[in-house]
Design an enzyme around this catalytic site. Sequence first.
Site, PDB file in Angstrom:
ATOM      1  N   ALA A 129     -53.641 -38.524  -6.303  1.00  0.00           N
ATOM      2  CA  ALA A 129     -52.429 -39.169  -6.801  1.00  0.00           C
ATOM      3  C   ALA A 129     -52.880 -40.424  -7.558  1.00  0.00           C
ATOM      4  CB  ALA A 129     -51.509 -39.528  -5.649  1.00  0.00           C
ATOM      5  N   GLY A 173     -50.916 -49.334  -5.606  1.00  0.00           N
ATOM      6  CA  GLY A 173     -51.373 -48.006  -5.198  1.00  0.00           C
ATOM      7  C   GLY A 173     -50.199 -47.113  -4.892  1.00  0.00           C
ATOM      8  N   ASN A 174     -50.469 -46.002  -4.273  1.00  0.00           N
ATOM      9  CA  ASN A 174     -49.393 -45.067  -3.969  1.00  0.00           C
ATOM     10  C   ASN A 174     -49.601 -44.413  -2.612  1.00  0.00           C
ATOM     11  OD1 ASN A 174     -51.134 -42.690  -4.374  1.00  0.00           O
ATOM     12  ND2 ASN A 174     -51.230 -43.514  -6.446  1.00  0.00           N
ATOM     13  N   ARG A 175     -48.587 -43.694  -2.143  1.00  0.00           N
ATOM     14  CA  ARG A 175     -48.595 -43.113  -0.802  1.00  0.00           C
ATOM     15  C   ARG A 175     -49.316 -41.782  -0.769  1.00  0.00           C
ATOM     16  NH1 ARG A 175     -44.763 -45.578   2.298  1.00  0.00           N
ATOM     17  NH2 ARG A 175     -43.156 -46.702   1.155  1.00  0.00           N
ATOM     18  N   SER A 176     -50.611 -41.801  -0.845  1.00  0.00           N
ATOM     19  CA  SER A 176     -51.366 -40.569  -0.699  1.00  0.00           C
ATOM     20  C   SER A 176     -52.386 -40.772   0.402  1.00  0.00           C
ATOM     21  CB  SER A 176     -52.073 -40.230  -2.011  1.00  0.00           C
ATOM     22  OG  SER A 176     -53.015 -39.201  -1.804  1.00  0.00           O
TER      23      SER A 176
END
Length: 219
Positions: A96, A29-32
């Site tokens: 994101a 995943g990502n930092r959103s």
Amino acid sequence: TRPSPLAGQSVLITAGPTHEPIDPVRFIGNRSSGRMGFAIAAAAANVGARVCLISGPSRLPTPAGVERVDVETAEQMYQAVLDRAPQAAVFIAAAAVADYRVEARAMHKIKRDNQPDQLSLVPNPDILKAVAGLTDGPLTVGFAAETDDVLDNAHDKLTAKGIDMIAANAVGEGKGFEVADNALTVLWPGGHRELGHKAKTQLAAELIDLVGERFHAAD
Ligand code: C5P
């Protein structure tokens, strides 16, 4: 004050990250946090739009008056968006989205002594580009979170994705993700506006005003 051109219009918004499962307990995943997209949904509802928010995993509360659809993966987000986009007046892609997913997710937890030392990844569909390609589709608004050459990259993205507007912001070192404020420059073919550095809630309200202006101009 005059009513917004978006009053009564259907506005579709994506927000948050996507999680791409490796196995039932792990993901890429990502930092959103979803903050920007949720703030935009709240701002659009505030001017009287009919708002549908397609959200990846986020702990944020649903803004008042907003219909929320929760999804986990990019493919689920794609499906949820494409089901609704033909009926929408405006599509704002603030999610994101993970660019890749794991090709073959494991259906059982991968054990320590059985871990692969490589993961095979395949690209996810570009949701925004797909909506921009619809005939008689909605006005499309994208985001460009960049660490370098923010405006140049945003301009390239506007053209490459064939979208109507793009909101560019700098990310990295306390900027952009997981923080309460941000700075946006909005570009469209033939113009741009600097929204400056402020709270995401304030930026969202100004972005919605600008989207309303462009929607009115295109009408
Ligand atoms: O291509 P890039 O990911 O940098 O573009 C960012 C913009 O495209 C954002 O508006 C994002 O929400 C959208 N996007 C999308 N689907 C993807 C990747 C990005 O809608 N798979």
